[in-house]
Design a protein around this motif. Structure first.
Motif, mmCIF file in Angstrom:
data_model
loop_
_atom_site.group_PDB
_atom_site.id
_atom_site.type_symbol
_atom_site.label_atom_id
_atom_site.label_comp_id
_atom_site.label_asym_id
_atom_site.label_seq_id
_atom_site.Cartn_x
_atom_site.Cartn_y
_atom_site.Cartn_z
ATOM 1 N N LYS A 1 1.036 -1.322 0.038
ATOM 2 C CA LYS A 1 0.179 0.026 -0.146
ATOM 3 C C LYS A 1 0.720 1.333 0.045
ATOM 4 C CE LYS A 1 -4.067 -1.757 2.122
ATOM 5 N NZ LYS A 1 -4.981 -2.040 3.119
ATOM 6 N N VAL A 2 2.122 1.249 0.507
ATOM 7 C CA VAL A 2 2.792 2.387 0.746
ATOM 8 C C VAL A 2 4.227 2.513 -0.022
ATOM 9 C CG1 VAL A 2 3.860 4.080 2.445
ATOM 10 C CG2 VAL A 2 1.995 2.703 2.935
ATOM 11 N N LEU A 3 4.936 1.369 -0.060
ATOM 12 C CA LEU A 3 6.333 1.562 -0.595
ATOM 13 C C LEU A 3 6.283 1.280 -2.048
ATOM 14 C CD1 LEU A 3 7.855 -0.726 2.272
ATOM 15 C CD2 LEU A 3 7.703 1.858 2.099
ATOM 16 N N ALA A 4 5.467 0.292 -2.713
ATOM 17 C CA ALA A 4 5.077 0.113 -3.918
ATOM 18 C C ALA A 4 4.028 0.818 -4.565
ATOM 19 C CB ALA A 4 5.480 -1.279 -4.409
ATOM 20 N N ASN A 5 4.187 1.031 -5.711
ATOM 21 C CA ASN A 5 2.845 1.628 -6.539
ATOM 22 C C ASN A 5 2.187 0.463 -7.410
ATOM 23 O OD1 ASN A 5 1.065 2.690 -8.274
ATOM 24 N ND2 ASN A 5 2.052 4.432 -8.933
ATOM 25 N N PRO A 6 1.092 -0.067 -6.839
ATOM 26 C CA PRO A 6 0.966 -1.443 -7.577
ATOM 27 C C PRO A 6 0.607 -1.406 -9.009
ATOM 28 C CG PRO A 6 -0.768 -0.636 -5.966
ATOM 29 C CD PRO A 6 0.515 0.217 -5.934
ATOM 30 N N VAL A 7 0.411 0.003 -9.408
ATOM 31 C CA VAL A 7 0.052 0.166 -10.877
ATOM 32 C C VAL A 7 1.213 -0.226 -11.772
ATOM 33 C CG1 VAL A 7 -0.914 1.880 -12.627
ATOM 34 C CG2 VAL A 7 -1.646 1.668 -10.432
ATOM 35 N N ILE A 8 2.215 0.398 -11.318
ATOM 36 C CA ILE A 8 3.619 0.213 -12.131
ATOM 37 C C ILE A 8 4.797 -0.598 -11.507
ATOM 38 C CG2 ILE A 8 3.217 2.281 -13.528
ATOM 39 C CD1 ILE A 8 5.092 3.808 -11.645
ATOM 40 N N GLU A 9 4.621 -0.792 -10.190
ATOM 41 C CA GLU A 9 5.845 -1.539 -9.487
ATOM 42 C C GLU A 9 5.365 -2.672 -9.152
ATOM 43 O OE1 GLU A 9 8.175 2.599 -8.111
ATOM 44 O OE2 GLU A 9 6.534 1.999 -6.936
ATOM 45 N N SER A 10 6.237 -3.563 -8.945
ATOM 46 C CA SER A 10 6.344 -4.871 -8.062
ATOM 47 C C SER A 10 7.347 -5.029 -7.015
ATOM 48 C CB SER A 10 6.588 -5.988 -8.842
ATOM 49 O OG SER A 10 7.959 -6.122 -9.506
ATOM 50 N N PHE A 11 7.009 -5.578 -5.863
ATOM 51 C CA PHE A 11 7.987 -5.758 -4.693
ATOM 52 C C PHE A 11 8.312 -7.037 -4.306
ATOM 53 C CE2 PHE A 11 3.871 -5.771 -2.996
ATOM 54 C CZ PHE A 11 3.925 -6.765 -1.928
ATOM 55 N N GLU A 12 9.313 -7.141 -3.617
ATOM 56 C CA GLU A 12 9.899 -8.445 -3.325
ATOM 57 C C GLU A 12 10.455 -8.223 -1.659
ATOM 58 O OE1 GLU A 12 13.687 -10.686 -4.663
ATOM 59 O OE2 GLU A 12 12.508 -9.974 -6.501
#
Lengths: 92, 92
Positions: free
Chosen positions: A70-81
């Motif tokens: 919700k905060v660290l990654a922008n789910p529209v354009i970014e993925s996270f690990e």
């Protein structure tokens, strides 16, 4: 040895999703080429967050997962690990 | 299997040196706390660059080391860490 009540540091890596333009990476690659670094064929940029968690409880892990989404990654354009502290222990 | 003539992807991690202020990290931690994520005690930010090298030659590695020192990291306030392709192979 780390226990569930100790402070733990987890790392969240955020990168652009496949297909999303990365103008900073493109610019860096062009600059490198102009400076003579001809071995660098492409550059992709990303960011990471080292997050100190107050403990290693399930709740801390749940919060980390949720704040990444919700905060660290922008789910529209970014993925996270997420690399949990236990992962680093395995890696070392 | 990767050979010295294959394209390789190395990753350069850049973070602030110990003692350098990280206002973005501080701001993120405060925002998280206000949103109820009370387990995140501190946040440090960093960036990484995934660099596709045209080959795995000594010259490519030399260039990567030099561009990290001169272009990707600001030596006054940042330190960097290179993960060579061979490191990733070890990690997997």
């Amino acid at each position: 040895m780390a226990s569930k009540t100790d402070t733990q540091v987890a790392t969240v890596y955020v990168r652009f999703k496949e297909g999303v333009l990365d103008p900073e990476g493109v610019t860096i690659q062009k600059s490198l080429a102009m400076m003579g670094y001809d071995k660098a064929k492409s550059v992709k940029t990303g960011k990471f967050f080292e997050i100190e968690l107050s403990d290693g409880s399930t709740e801390a892990y749940r919060q980390l997962q949720e704040m990444s989404e919700k905060v660290l990654a922008n789910p529209v354009i970014e993925s996270f690990e997420i690399h949990w502290p236990s992962d680093s222990a395995v890696g070392k």
